[in-house]
Design a protein around this motif. Structure first.
Motif, mmCIF file in Angstrom:
data_model
loop_
_atom_site.group_PDB
_atom_site.id
_atom_site.type_symbol
_atom_site.label_atom_id
_atom_site.label_comp_id
_atom_site.label_asym_id
_atom_site.label_seq_id
_atom_site.Cartn_x
_atom_site.Cartn_y
_atom_site.Cartn_z
ATOM 1 N N PRO A 1 0.848 -1.190 0.000
ATOM 2 C CA PRO A 1 0.000 0.000 0.000
ATOM 3 C C PRO A 1 0.889 1.248 0.000
ATOM 4 O O PRO A 1 2.047 1.200 0.431
ATOM 5 C CB PRO A 1 -0.797 -0.115 1.295
ATOM 6 C CG PRO A 1 0.009 -1.005 2.159
ATOM 7 C CD PRO A 1 0.775 -1.915 1.256
ATOM 8 N N GLU A 2 0.370 2.336 -0.503
ATOM 9 C CA GLU A 2 1.105 3.596 -0.507
ATOM 10 C C GLU A 2 0.331 4.630 0.272
ATOM 11 O O GLU A 2 -0.893 4.733 0.150
ATOM 12 C CB GLU A 2 1.328 4.082 -1.940
ATOM 13 C CG GLU A 2 2.258 3.197 -2.738
ATOM 14 C CD GLU A 2 2.465 3.706 -4.153
ATOM 15 O OE1 GLU A 2 2.296 4.926 -4.383
ATOM 16 O OE2 GLU A 2 2.786 2.885 -5.022
ATOM 17 N N LEU A 3 1.047 5.408 1.075
ATOM 18 C CA LEU A 3 0.438 6.482 1.834
ATOM 19 C C LEU A 3 0.231 7.643 0.863
ATOM 20 O O LEU A 3 1.189 8.242 0.379
ATOM 21 C CB LEU A 3 1.360 6.895 2.986
ATOM 22 C CG LEU A 3 0.757 7.737 4.090
ATOM 23 C CD1 LEU A 3 1.530 7.527 5.377
ATOM 24 C CD2 LEU A 3 0.703 9.180 3.747
ATOM 25 N N ALA A 4 -1.025 7.925 0.542
ATOM 26 C CA ALA A 4 -1.340 8.984 -0.426
ATOM 27 C C ALA A 4 -1.335 10.355 0.242
ATOM 28 O O ALA A 4 -0.832 11.318 -0.328
ATOM 29 C CB ALA A 4 -2.689 8.712 -1.084
ATOM 30 N N SER A 5 -1.907 10.443 1.450
ATOM 31 C CA SER A 5 -1.948 11.740 2.129
ATOM 32 C C SER A 5 -2.227 11.551 3.608
ATOM 33 O O SER A 5 -2.691 10.506 4.049
ATOM 34 C CB SER A 5 -3.037 12.632 1.515
ATOM 35 O OG SER A 5 -4.320 12.081 1.760
ATOM 36 N N ALA A 6 -1.918 12.611 4.355
ATOM 37 C CA ALA A 6 -2.229 12.660 5.784
ATOM 38 C C ALA A 6 -2.865 14.015 6.049
ATOM 39 O O ALA A 6 -2.274 15.052 5.750
ATOM 40 C CB ALA A 6 -0.968 12.476 6.611
ATOM 41 N N ASP B 1 -3.400 4.886 -1.178
ATOM 42 C CA ASP B 1 -3.677 4.973 -2.615
ATOM 43 C C ASP B 1 -4.816 4.048 -3.041
ATOM 44 O O ASP B 1 -5.432 4.253 -4.079
ATOM 45 C CB ASP B 1 -2.414 4.675 -3.418
ATOM 46 C CG ASP B 1 -1.942 3.243 -3.265
ATOM 47 O OD1 ASP B 1 -2.168 2.645 -2.198
ATOM 48 O OD2 ASP B 1 -1.326 2.719 -4.214
ATOM 49 N N SER B 2 -5.134 3.056 -2.236
ATOM 50 C CA SER B 2 -6.228 2.122 -2.536
ATOM 51 C C SER B 2 -7.598 2.726 -2.246
ATOM 52 O O SER B 2 -8.619 2.139 -2.564
ATOM 53 C CB SER B 2 -6.063 0.848 -1.708
ATOM 54 O OG SER B 2 -6.137 1.169 -0.324
ATOM 55 N N GLY B 3 -7.606 3.914 -1.595
ATOM 56 C CA GLY B 3 -8.857 4.546 -1.212
ATOM 57 C C GLY B 3 -9.221 4.313 0.241
ATOM 58 O O GLY B 3 -10.104 4.972 0.775
ATOM 59 N N HIS B 4 -8.555 3.395 0.908
ATOM 60 C CA HIS B 4 -8.803 3.155 2.327
ATOM 61 C C HIS B 4 -8.337 4.362 3.127
ATOM 62 O O HIS B 4 -7.341 5.003 2.782
ATOM 63 C CB HIS B 4 -8.054 1.910 2.806
ATOM 64 C CG HIS B 4 -8.557 0.653 2.197
ATOM 65 N ND1 HIS B 4 -8.094 0.178 1.005
ATOM 66 C CD2 HIS B 4 -9.483 -0.232 2.637
ATOM 67 C CE1 HIS B 4 -8.708 -0.959 0.725
ATOM 68 N NE2 HIS B 4 -9.555 -1.231 1.699
ATOM 69 N N GLU B 5 -9.059 4.635 4.199
ATOM 70 C CA GLU B 5 -8.681 5.740 5.074
ATOM 71 C C GLU B 5 -8.746 5.275 6.521
ATOM 72 O O GLU B 5 -9.683 4.587 6.919
ATOM 73 C CB GLU B 5 -9.619 6.930 4.857
ATOM 74 C CG GLU B 5 -9.145 8.188 5.534
ATOM 75 C CD GLU B 5 -9.904 9.426 5.075
ATOM 76 O OE1 GLU B 5 -9.646 9.884 3.936
ATOM 77 O OE2 GLU B 5 -10.733 9.903 5.845
ATOM 78 N N VAL B 6 -7.725 5.653 7.295
ATOM 79 C CA VAL B 6 -7.648 5.290 8.709
ATOM 80 C C VAL B 6 -7.534 6.586 9.495
ATOM 81 O O VAL B 6 -6.656 7.406 9.215
ATOM 82 C CB VAL B 6 -6.428 4.394 8.988
ATOM 83 C CG1 VAL B 6 -6.303 4.107 10.473
ATOM 84 C CG2 VAL B 6 -6.521 3.102 8.204
ATOM 85 N N PHE B 7 -8.423 6.765 10.469
ATOM 86 C CA PHE B 7 -8.370 7.955 11.326
ATOM 87 C C PHE B 7 -7.812 7.542 12.685
ATOM 88 O O PHE B 7 -8.297 6.597 13.304
ATOM 89 C CB PHE B 7 -9.763 8.565 11.505
ATOM 90 C CG PHE B 7 -9.742 9.785 12.384
ATOM 91 C CD1 PHE B 7 -9.291 10.998 11.899
ATOM 92 C CD2 PHE B 7 -10.147 9.707 13.706
ATOM 93 C CE1 PHE B 7 -9.246 12.123 12.706
ATOM 94 C CE2 PHE B 7 -10.112 10.818 14.524
ATOM 95 C CZ PHE B 7 -9.665 12.032 14.027
ATOM 96 N N VAL B 8 -6.790 8.271 13.130
ATOM 97 C CA VAL B 8 -6.186 8.017 14.439
ATOM 98 C C VAL B 8 -6.480 9.239 15.301
ATOM 99 O O VAL B 8 -5.985 10.336 15.012
ATOM 100 C CB VAL B 8 -4.660 7.779 14.335
ATOM 101 C CG1 VAL B 8 -4.083 7.472 15.705
ATOM 102 C CG2 VAL B 8 -4.364 6.657 13.347
ATOM 103 N N PRO B 9 -7.294 9.094 16.349
ATOM 104 C CA PRO B 9 -7.627 10.242 17.188
ATOM 105 C C PRO B 9 -6.399 10.762 17.939
ATOM 106 O O PRO B 9 -5.508 9.996 18.318
ATOM 107 C CB PRO B 9 -8.671 9.705 18.167
ATOM 108 C CG PRO B 9 -8.760 8.246 17.946
ATOM 109 C CD PRO B 9 -7.947 7.870 16.777
ATOM 110 N N ALA B 10 -6.368 12.063 18.148
ATOM 111 C CA ALA B 10 -5.231 12.699 18.819
ATOM 112 C C ALA B 10 -5.007 12.125 20.217
ATOM 113 O O ALA B 10 -3.860 11.991 20.660
ATOM 114 C CB ALA B 10 -5.440 14.210 18.887
ATOM 115 N N ASP B 11 -6.062 11.753 20.915
ATOM 116 C CA ASP B 11 -5.917 11.166 22.246
ATOM 117 C C ASP B 11 -5.112 9.880 22.231
ATOM 118 O O ASP B 11 -4.535 9.492 23.250
ATOM 119 C CB ASP B 11 -7.296 10.881 22.872
ATOM 120 C CG ASP B 11 -8.039 12.157 23.229
ATOM 121 O OD1 ASP B 11 -7.397 13.231 23.274
ATOM 122 O OD2 ASP B 11 -9.258 12.075 23.474
ATOM 123 N N ALA B 12 -5.060 9.201 21.087
ATOM 124 C CA ALA B 12 -4.347 7.924 21.002
ATOM 125 C C ALA B 12 -2.838 8.112 20.865
ATOM 126 O O ALA B 12 -2.079 7.228 21.240
ATOM 127 C CB ALA B 12 -4.861 7.124 19.809
#
Length: 140
Positions: free
Chosen positions: A107-112, A124-135
């Motif tokens: 997988p490629e990191l497209a953006s943050a 780049d696959s369209g998957h998105e992962v959200f990491v909350p700031a508290d984590a």
């Protein structure tokens, strides 16, 4: 009258059975050890990192988000990829999110996208992962 000793053929079969069971047990133990060692010896490669922009602030520290590829050293098994968010630019420590996307390529990191609420990592696959700031803030 005393009982007759078993014939030599029966004793040989008994010895072969004991040796066969011992060999199978030894093979099983070696296999368990190999799998255990394989899960502990991991090669990690940082594919890409993104740095927190100056416009977003959490606790005075600079944070980084990275995409890491993992592979076992002994059996060369592909392990789940990891997104790590933390203060270490080398991605040696931080908040990990493990994931697997089936396919033949990395997988490629497209953006943050950084925000006060956390960071959204888009692949780049369209998957998105959200990491909350508290984590990932507060020394974790």
């Amino acid at each position: 009258m005393s009982p007759e000793p078993p014939p030599a053929r029966a004793r040989i079969l008994g010895i072969r059975l004991v040796l066969g069971v011992a060999a199978a047990l030894l093979l099983f133990v070696l296999l368990v050890i190999a799998v255990f060692v394989d899960t502990r010896m991991v090669r990690t490669e940082v594919l890409r990192t993104e740095t927190q922009p100056a416009t977003v602030e959490y606790d005075g520290s600079t944070y980084y988000a990275g995409l890491l590829r993992r592979e076992s050293l002994l059996l060369h098994r592909r392990l789940p990829d990891v997104i790590v968010v933390g203060r270490d630019p080398g991605m040696g420590y931080g908040h990990p999110v493990y994931f697997e996307i089936l396919g033949n390529r990395d997988p490629e990191l497209a953006s943050a996208r950084w925000s006060p609420a956390g960071v959204a990592i888009r692949l780049d696959s369209g998957h998105e992962v959200f990491v909350p700031a508290d984590a990932f803030t507060g020394g974790r």
